[in-house]
Design a protein around this motif. Sequence first.
Motif, mmCIF file in Angstrom:
data_model
loop_
_atom_site.group_PDB
_atom_site.id
_atom_site.type_symbol
_atom_site.label_atom_id
_atom_site.label_comp_id
_atom_site.label_asym_id
_atom_site.label_seq_id
_atom_site.Cartn_x
_atom_site.Cartn_y
_atom_site.Cartn_z
ATOM 1 N N GLU A 1 2.791 6.654 -5.546
ATOM 2 C CA GLU A 1 1.456 6.085 -5.397
ATOM 3 C C GLU A 1 1.274 4.764 -6.133
ATOM 4 O O GLU A 1 0.564 3.863 -5.662
ATOM 5 C CB GLU A 1 0.394 7.081 -5.878
ATOM 6 C CG GLU A 1 0.263 8.325 -5.016
ATOM 7 C CD GLU A 1 1.213 9.446 -5.406
ATOM 8 O OE1 GLU A 1 0.965 10.606 -5.018
ATOM 9 O OE2 GLU A 1 2.212 9.166 -6.121
ATOM 10 N N VAL B 1 3.859 0.034 -6.064
ATOM 11 C CA VAL B 1 3.483 -0.919 -5.014
ATOM 12 C C VAL B 1 3.268 -2.289 -5.643
ATOM 13 O O VAL B 1 3.065 -2.423 -6.847
ATOM 14 C CB VAL B 1 2.190 -0.477 -4.293
ATOM 15 C CG1 VAL B 1 2.409 0.813 -3.522
ATOM 16 C CG2 VAL B 1 1.038 -0.325 -5.281
ATOM 17 N N HIS C 1 1.725 -3.357 8.454
ATOM 18 C CA HIS C 1 2.497 -2.949 7.284
ATOM 19 C C HIS C 1 3.465 -1.865 7.741
ATOM 20 O O HIS C 1 3.072 -0.726 8.006
ATOM 21 C CB HIS C 1 1.569 -2.440 6.179
ATOM 22 C CG HIS C 1 0.687 -3.512 5.626
ATOM 23 N ND1 HIS C 1 0.984 -4.183 4.468
ATOM 24 C CD2 HIS C 1 -0.465 -4.050 6.099
ATOM 25 C CE1 HIS C 1 0.056 -5.090 4.236
ATOM 26 N NE2 HIS C 1 -0.841 -5.030 5.209
ATOM 27 N N VAL D 1 -4.527 -2.419 7.683
ATOM 28 C CA VAL D 1 -5.624 -2.129 6.761
ATOM 29 C C VAL D 1 -6.847 -1.751 7.582
ATOM 30 O O VAL D 1 -7.144 -2.374 8.611
ATOM 31 C CB VAL D 1 -5.918 -3.358 5.868
ATOM 32 C CG1 VAL D 1 -7.150 -3.111 5.005
ATOM 33 C CG2 VAL D 1 -4.712 -3.665 4.990
ATOM 34 N N TYR E 1 0.846 -1.193 0.000
ATOM 35 C CA TYR E 1 0.000 0.000 0.000
ATOM 36 C C TYR E 1 0.883 1.247 0.000
ATOM 37 O O TYR E 1 1.896 1.294 0.698
ATOM 38 C CB TYR E 1 -0.912 0.005 1.230
ATOM 39 C CG TYR E 1 -1.804 -1.207 1.298
ATOM 40 C CD1 TYR E 1 -2.896 -1.344 0.442
ATOM 41 C CD2 TYR E 1 -1.544 -2.232 2.202
ATOM 42 C CE1 TYR E 1 -3.711 -2.455 0.488
ATOM 43 C CE2 TYR E 1 -2.354 -3.358 2.263
ATOM 44 C CZ TYR E 1 -3.432 -3.472 1.399
ATOM 45 O OH TYR E 1 -4.233 -4.589 1.437
ATOM 46 N N ARG F 1 -4.714 6.441 3.079
ATOM 47 C CA ARG F 1 -5.498 5.593 2.181
ATOM 48 C C ARG F 1 -5.973 4.312 2.873
ATOM 49 O O ARG F 1 -6.713 4.362 3.830
ATOM 50 C CB ARG F 1 -4.719 5.309 0.900
ATOM 51 C CG ARG F 1 -4.602 6.533 -0.005
ATOM 52 C CD ARG F 1 -4.240 6.156 -1.426
ATOM 53 N NE ARG F 1 -4.143 7.342 -2.254
ATOM 54 C CZ ARG F 1 -3.738 7.314 -3.513
ATOM 55 N NH1 ARG F 1 -3.380 6.169 -4.085
ATOM 56 N NH2 ARG F 1 -3.683 8.428 -4.217
ATOM 57 N N GLN F 2 -5.489 3.148 2.417
ATOM 58 C CA GLN F 2 -6.000 1.884 2.959
ATOM 59 C C GLN F 2 -5.513 1.586 4.373
ATOM 60 O O GLN F 2 -6.047 0.693 5.039
ATOM 61 C CB GLN F 2 -5.603 0.713 2.051
ATOM 62 C CG GLN F 2 -6.209 0.766 0.657
ATOM 63 C CD GLN F 2 -5.256 1.378 -0.352
ATOM 64 O OE1 GLN F 2 -4.442 2.246 0.012
ATOM 65 N NE2 GLN F 2 -5.340 0.961 -1.594
ATOM 66 N N LEU F 3 -4.493 2.296 4.841
ATOM 67 C CA LEU F 3 -3.884 1.982 6.121
ATOM 68 C C LEU F 3 -4.293 2.963 7.213
ATOM 69 O O LEU F 3 -4.467 4.152 6.966
ATOM 70 C CB LEU F 3 -2.359 1.993 5.994
ATOM 71 C CG LEU F 3 -1.735 0.970 5.046
ATOM 72 C CD1 LEU F 3 -0.228 1.133 5.035
ATOM 73 C CD2 LEU F 3 -2.125 -0.453 5.416
ATOM 74 N N SER G 1 0.903 -5.783 -5.813
ATOM 75 C CA SER G 1 -0.537 -6.018 -5.811
ATOM 76 C C SER G 1 -0.980 -6.678 -4.508
ATOM 77 O O SER G 1 -0.409 -7.694 -4.101
ATOM 78 C CB SER G 1 -0.915 -6.919 -6.989
ATOM 79 O OG SER G 1 -2.238 -7.389 -6.851
ATOM 80 N N PRO G 2 -1.998 -6.135 -3.837
ATOM 81 C CA PRO G 2 -2.512 -6.775 -2.615
ATOM 82 C C PRO G 2 -3.014 -8.187 -2.869
ATOM 83 O O PRO G 2 -2.960 -9.034 -1.979
ATOM 84 C CB PRO G 2 -3.652 -5.847 -2.176
ATOM 85 C CG PRO G 2 -3.369 -4.539 -2.820
ATOM 86 C CD PRO G 2 -2.680 -4.869 -4.124
#
Length: 312
Positions: A203, A206, A246, A237, A196, A300-302, A208-209
């Motif tokens: 941006e 990264v 993370h 997350v 992430y 963002r996601q974190l 891929s999750p």
Amino acid sequence: MIPRFTGLLLSLLLCTATVQAASFVVIADLNGRYGSTGYHPRVADAISEIIQRDPDFVIIAGDMIAAQRKPLLSDATLDDMWAAFETTIAGPLAEAGIPLVATAGNHDASVYAAFEGDRQAFARYWLGKPVPSYVLPDSNYPWHYAAGFEDTLVISLYGTAPGPLADEQQAFAQATLAKYGSDYDRVVVTTHLPIYPVANGREREVLSPDGFSGVARNKQVDWYVSGHHHAFYPGRVHGNLDGTIHLASPALGGNRRSWLGTDVKSPFGFVEVAQDNSVTLFSAPGFDRGIPRSLPMAIRQLRLAEDLIRGR
């Protein structure tokens, strides 16, 4: 900007935390300008400070030298870079008896075809010394491998380009988790690129999750350690309070980057993770202990793992 109440809570955490013995230390992005064959003085200063901390082991999340440059660097220059790495970083840690888990970065051994010479120099350096005793069987050292310590399993993967983690890397991680995961209290996966984004200008750089979900299929991965973004951030997350931490490492060399969505730059430094999994940042130039009050509560996601943050 951190809300006033949350900032107060964070301040209380920083002031009341007890000092924990180091379990492991994370550094990343040690390189200077492309083609340089030396290091900024703060890199050597950080290594001295880390040796005083005496962690169980050190993780380097990539970018140990300043390659990946066109016109392509000569073999002699690349070998000089690795010689400087040995003198400044690896040698002092070895003399202090501190194990080193190093994962390739894009400036060390970029996966792109044009940088075959960089990869060959990477292999010359790491395979020119004995494989460490803590590297577990079935590893493809130094490209992807597992390292076993008293309570921690570390899986180092080769992830130097954005997108999915290569099938070979995922398969190795899954097999390692299935074989060894239950033997350890803590599992750490490290690659150079994060899953992430945490920094402006990076941006899209990264992994891929979706690829990571395959890595974590057999056992919960407690820590995912990365570099490349030159910004410190320990987060989970959103909504996954018991999920993987993370941990994005700050840079030691190169330059600092601002946290995503802000104009505030992360400091240079290194990160210490204690036996209780608490996280402390040591910031250059003096390597003072403490967490920046400007650290975003979410990127963002974190979301910031407030429960693990410790300071002076």
